[in-house]
Every structure is written in structure tokens, then in C-alpha cells.
Write a protein that holds these residues in place. Structure first.
Motif: not given
Length: 58
Positions: A26, A28-29, A33
Motif C-alpha cells: 500500500s 508503494w502504491k 500515485r
């Protein structure tokens, strides 16, 4: 590992490991973004400068 509560301890460790992996993925995402948003913002600023709308940017 021979005591009666060992299986519960192993299950808890597996759950903690799964939670750590989910949190890491999460993070890393979210970082990706933010990088994409920053790149798009810079692109928009560049387009505005090219079109002579620099006074709107600053």
C-alpha cells in the motif's frame, strides 16, 4: 514448537507478516500515485508556460 499454544503463535506470526506485506504494498502504491501526480502537475505547468499563460502559474 512443542507446547500447546505453538500453533496459535505461528498463526499470529503469519497474520502479522501478511499485514506487513499489505502495508508495504500500500505504501508503494501511494508513493507511485504521488510521483505520477507530481509529474502530471509539472506537465500542466509546462504546457501553461508554452502557451504563454505563465502569469497564471506564478
Amino acid at each position: 514448537l512443542a507446547d500447546p499454544g505453538a500453533q496459535d503463535d505461528i498463526d499470529e506470526l503469519r497474520e502479522l507478516l501478511r499485514a506487513w506485506r499489505d502495508a508495504k504494498a500500500s505504501a508503494w502504491k501511494a508513493a507511485i500515485r504521488w510521483i505520477v501526480r507530481g509529474a502530471l502537475a509539472l506537465l500542466l505547468v509546462g504546457i501553461a508556460m508554452r502557451l504563454g499563460l505563465g502569469h497564471l502559474v506564478s
